[in-house]
Design a protein around this motif. Sequence first.
Motif, short mmCIF file in Angstrom:
data_model
loop_
_atom_site.label_atom_id
_atom_site.label_comp_id
_atom_site.label_asym_id
_atom_site.label_seq_id
_atom_site.Cartn_x
_atom_site.Cartn_y
_atom_site.Cartn_z
N HIS A 103 42.30 12.14 -69.14
CA HIS A 103 41.18 11.19 -69.15
C HIS A 103 40.01 11.64 -70.01
O HIS A 103 39.14 10.83 -70.32
N ARG A 255 25.95 9.20 -58.50
CA ARG A 255 25.69 7.96 -59.23
C ARG A 255 24.22 7.81 -59.58
O ARG A 255 23.86 7.41 -60.70
N ARG A 264 27.30 6.94 -67.64
CA ARG A 264 28.17 6.07 -66.84
C ARG A 264 29.23 6.93 -66.16
O ARG A 264 30.06 7.54 -66.83
N HIS A 266 32.53 7.95 -63.67
CA HIS A 266 33.86 7.46 -63.33
C HIS A 266 34.56 8.55 -62.53
O HIS A 266 34.42 9.74 -62.83
N VAL A 268 38.24 9.95 -60.80
CA VAL A 268 39.70 9.87 -60.72
C VAL A 268 40.13 10.77 -59.57
O VAL A 268 40.00 12.00 -59.65
N TRP A 297 35.33 13.85 -61.59
CA TRP A 297 34.18 12.94 -61.79
C TRP A 297 33.66 13.19 -63.19
O TRP A 297 33.36 14.33 -63.56
#
Length: 300
Positions: A103, A255, A264, A266, A268, A297
């Motif tokens: 990723h 966040r 931003r 994300h 997994v 993260w």
Amino acid sequence: MWLPRFACPECAADVTAEGDEAVVCTACGNRYVRRAGVWRFLTPARHERLAPFIRQYRVVRQQEGHRVTAPDYYRRLPTVRPDHPHADDWQIRRETYHHLLGHVLATGPLPLHILDLGAGSGWLSHRLSALGHRAVAVDALDDDADGLGAARFYDRQFAAVQADFDALPFAPAQFDLVVFNGSLHYAPDLSTTLERAHRMLAPGGALVVMDSPMFGADGDGSRMVGDMLRRFTVVCGTIDAVQPGIGYVTFATLRAIANRLNLRPHFVPSRGPLAWRLRRHIAWVRLGRAPAAFGLWVAR
């Protein structure tokens, strides 16, 4: 071996080289040396402050069977034998590592400059260096079996730096990735720690948090920490347990920090083996709290 641009961890001023094994701060005059293959950027005051946690960490790791001295063991990490006492935990680490490969690293050019914070034995820096990246392993622990001293076991060289990740000894804006390698939950102030790490990023870089225990609610995280401290007193026979940081992170906190940094985020998740998931579900029912999530993260 690639070396980053160092800076004084105490005053952030530039440093000048004093031969190949030392640097000196141009402002405050502090001198930092390379000894036994590790750059030493912990001042005596910081070392004294961290010493109780380091002693406790060594005791816990010894009790839990993490301290190994076989070179092949380190070179294979994050893969371990099926009969390893923490094989399930290492399967999670391996799964998260593959998330990092797929990723994050798969989309970037070679080589990336990567700061590995809370590197422990340096296994991640070893793996990344073997892939052609320029990694720097940072930890406060220089232990030969469970800290940066274990770097001597690897066949790939990378910079090993003993430092407090809240006082990083690097000039800003020189890393493509800053990775908290199972370590962010040891920070006493997540916001301050991540903001300092963010300053290390080059334009377009990313913050990565690997395998810190993550929760949806503070209550579940604080109960987990309470359970761990009670287990520590039973295993180690002491009531003087040291808690260096909050011990967990929440998705809401991460966040909010990412938003302030205009990043931003994300996540997994790493699922782990079936037996591990079943044990966690049983513990959820028995303890009355949600289990921690683990995984990757990323915030860009």
